[in-house]
Design a protein around this motif. Structure first.
Motif, mmCIF file in Angstrom:
data_model
loop_
_atom_site.group_PDB
_atom_site.id
_atom_site.type_symbol
_atom_site.label_atom_id
_atom_site.label_comp_id
_atom_site.label_asym_id
_atom_site.label_seq_id
_atom_site.Cartn_x
_atom_site.Cartn_y
_atom_site.Cartn_z
ATOM 1 N N ASN A 59 30.607 37.297 37.494
ATOM 2 C CA ASN A 59 31.614 37.315 38.553
ATOM 3 C C ASN A 59 31.939 35.927 39.088
ATOM 4 N N LEU A 62 35.141 34.390 37.976
ATOM 5 C CA LEU A 62 36.390 35.002 38.428
ATOM 6 C C LEU A 62 36.685 34.658 39.882
ATOM 7 N N PRO A 70 42.799 31.329 42.251
ATOM 8 C CA PRO A 70 43.138 32.747 42.398
ATOM 9 C C PRO A 70 44.132 33.262 41.363
ATOM 10 N N ARG A 71 45.170 32.495 41.057
ATOM 11 C CA ARG A 71 46.165 32.969 40.096
ATOM 12 C C ARG A 71 45.565 33.100 38.696
ATOM 13 N N THR A 72 44.712 32.126 38.338
ATOM 14 C CA THR A 72 44.042 32.183 37.042
ATOM 15 C C THR A 72 43.078 33.349 36.988
ATOM 16 N N ALA A 73 42.357 33.556 38.090
ATOM 17 C CA ALA A 73 41.408 34.672 38.153
ATOM 18 C C ALA A 73 42.119 36.003 37.979
ATOM 19 N N LYS A 74 43.291 36.121 38.580
ATOM 20 C CA LYS A 74 44.063 37.365 38.470
ATOM 21 C C LYS A 74 44.438 37.637 37.013
ATOM 22 N N LYS A 75 44.841 36.589 36.299
ATOM 23 C CA LYS A 75 45.214 36.739 34.886
ATOM 24 C C LYS A 75 43.997 37.108 34.040
ATOM 25 N N LYS A 77 41.266 38.647 35.030
ATOM 26 C CA LYS A 77 40.875 40.030 35.330
ATOM 27 C C LYS A 77 41.769 41.012 34.601
ATOM 28 N N ALA A 78 43.068 40.716 34.545
ATOM 29 C CA ALA A 78 44.010 41.593 33.852
ATOM 30 C C ALA A 78 43.682 41.646 32.356
ATOM 31 N N ASP A 81 40.552 43.694 31.777
ATOM 32 C CA ASP A 81 40.876 45.118 31.845
ATOM 33 C C ASP A 81 41.502 45.586 30.532
#
Length: 234
Positions: A59, A62, A70-75, A77-78, A81
């Motif tokens: 974690n 991320l 944050p923007r990189t982490a969001k990508k 995580k996507a 998934d």
């Protein structure tokens, strides 16, 4: 079609010298970026772990504390998934033959320092692969897995190879790393590697014969792209 064996740690903790168990796993960027670049190149990727155990993401990889915006982490995580079915059923490392793959690629995170560094199955695979001179890549903490490799006469097959991996300076950016039993740079040098490091947190890739190593998470793309270019003859 080039086939890639992408090896991940199955460890969920990293045991520190005081006995504390620090939560860990594989580093998101170090799995997602190479996997994506290889598949975009039209290559077939098989993910494997020790015992075929389902790997978990660290974690820390991320979030901001892990140096991830944050923007990189969001990508990331996507993408994790999207790739969850791949991670849910990895191959058992003991049941794969490295000779069947054009590229063997080990991703990092602190996990390899817990399991792959002492895994005899992985060590035998790496010994066999290195002797073949076919592409073998170790990223960030993944060179720790090389410590489990051993020639029949007991010598270390990676001795004398130019290589990199997470440096002591970079490791100590993490407060808990001061409690580590050992650091990767130290252990590689002690074992006989010709270790070099670039600037902290900057991409740095070293190639020596069939061995490809990347220093840190930021080296993920450069390492994968170098392999793609070399194998494809681009």
């Amino acid at each position: 079609m080039t086939k890639v064996l992408q090896v991940l740690s199955a460890a969920r903790v990293w045991t520190l010298k005081d006995g504390a168990e620090h939560p860990t796993g594989f580093w998101a960027e170090e799995f997602v970026v190479p996997y994506t670049l290889f598949t975009e190149a039209g290559w077939d990727v098989t993910v494997a772990t020790p015992g075929g155990k389902q790997p978990v993401v660290d974690n820390l990889s991320l979030g901001v504390k892990g140096g991830v915006l944050p923007r990189t982490a969001k990508k990331l995580k996507a993408e994790l998934d999207r790739l969850s079915p791949v991670l849910a059923q990895p191959a058992d490392l003991s049941e794969v033959d490295p000779d069947e793959f054009g590229v063997v690629f080990y991703s990092g995170g602190h996990g390899p320092m817990e399991d792959l560094a002492v895994d005899p199955v992985s060590g035998a695979l790496l010994t066999k692969r290195l002797s073949s001179a076919r592409p073998l890549a170790l990223l960030c903490h993944a060179p720790a897995a090389a410590l489990a490799a051993k020639n029949p006469d007991g010598t270390w097959p990676f001795a004398g190879y130019r290589m990199t991996g997470l440096s002591n300076v970079e490791e100590r950016f993490n407060p808990f790393a001061w409690k580590a039993k050992w650091l990767l740079e130290d252990r590689l040098k002690e074992a006989g590697a010709d270790y070099t490091a670039g600037l902290p947190l900057k991409s740095h890739v070293v190639v020596d014969r069939g061995l490809y190593t990347g220093q840190n998470p930021g080296s993920s793309a450069a390492l994968a792209r170098r392999i793609i270019a070399d194998v494809s003859g681009a």
